[in-house]
Write an enzyme that holds these catalytic residues in place. Structure first.
Site, mmCIF file in Angstrom:
data_model
loop_
_atom_site.group_PDB
_atom_site.id
_atom_site.type_symbol
_atom_site.label_atom_id
_atom_site.label_comp_id
_atom_site.label_asym_id
_atom_site.label_seq_id
_atom_site.Cartn_x
_atom_site.Cartn_y
_atom_site.Cartn_z
ATOM 1 C CB CYS A 1 100.579 14.207 51.412
ATOM 2 S SG CYS A 1 99.325 14.944 52.525
ATOM 3 C CG ASP B 1 95.453 15.423 49.835
ATOM 4 O OD1 ASP B 1 94.590 15.017 48.869
ATOM 5 O OD2 ASP B 1 95.234 16.611 49.993
ATOM 6 N NE ARG C 1 93.616 17.117 47.504
ATOM 7 C CZ ARG C 1 93.695 18.551 47.599
ATOM 8 N NH1 ARG C 1 93.108 19.222 46.802
ATOM 9 N NH2 ARG C 1 94.568 18.900 48.450
ATOM 10 C CG HIS D 1 99.762 17.275 47.841
ATOM 11 N ND1 HIS D 1 98.549 18.106 47.952
ATOM 12 C CD2 HIS D 1 99.786 16.785 49.008
ATOM 13 C CE1 HIS D 1 98.122 18.044 48.944
ATOM 14 N NE2 HIS D 1 98.738 16.988 49.690
ATOM 15 C CB CYS E 1 100.306 20.086 51.124
ATOM 16 S SG CYS E 1 100.473 19.118 52.687
#
Length: 212
Positions: A44, A46, A48, A100, A103
């Site tokens: 992803c 993302d 993080r 994750h 999400c």
């Protein structure tokens, strides 16, 4: 933040280079000579979920493709180009699809709110929800349903990956290539192996039989 943040990241780069050269004066020279990573990471976007840091890998060890909610779409030329190069040129041996928990893309696919252009991308994940609607809607707790949906999305993306002509041809030619599905805990740092590990069409047939 603004200009101060921008200046800071440039300074951080210099400090990182100094640190690496202190540890190994030939670190960047070796990277300059090419790459031979054993792993492709499809994750992803993302912020993080940094691929290298999660698994303690150094530069040169992981080939990476990231998009919203780690989706494998057969018409996505970006993803297919990365996949083709990693499998046929770099001869990587492992591909990890890593989702994750928490999400936002997966959460958006659970709801009917329009959030703009990304709605078109989320459509692929909504298809996953439709496929597993009975199971997901039997879960009354929203957080639990969200977590299970994250896992189911990863599993479906691994299956979609196995069905690409690139992976199919690799297996047909006897190339060692194994696909894995993971879910990462942003709040714990721990990876959960979802026990979907495919290295042949026999494994793929078993997934079809089980239907997760």
């Amino acid at each position: 933040m603004g200009k101060a943040y921008y200046k800071k990241i440039l300074e951080n780069n210099k400090k990182w280079v100094e640190q690496k050269l202190t540890e190994d004066k030939n670190f960047f020279k070796r990277l300059e000579n090419g790459q031979q990573p054993p792993l492709l990471w499809i994750g992803c976007a993302d912020s993080r979920v940094p691929a290298n840091q999660i698994i303690g890998a150094q530069p040169g060890e992981v080939f990476v493709h990231r998009n919203i909610a780690n989706v494998v779409v057969h018409t996505d030329m970006n993803m297919l180009s990365v996949l083709d190069y990693s499998v046929n040129a770099l001869k990587i041996e492992h591909i990890i699809v890593c989702g994750h928990y928490g999400c936002g893309g997966v959460k958006a696919a659970m709801q009917n709110n329009s959030i703009g252009l990304i709605d078109n991308w989320i459509r692929h994940i909504k298809d996953v929800y439709r496929m597993h609607k009975k199971q997901l809607e039997s879960i009354t707790d929203f957080q639990e349903r969200w977590d299970i949906f994250v896992e189911l999305n990863v599993k479906e993306q691994v299956t979609d990956l196995a069905e690409t002509s690139i992976v199919q041809n690799a297996w047909k030619n006897g190339q060692q290539l194994t696909l894995h599905g993971w879910a990462y805990g942003v709040g714990t740092g721990i990876v959960k192996d979802l026990d979907v590990n495919l290295s042949s069409n026999n494994d793929l047939d078993e997934i079809y039989r089980l239907n997760f």
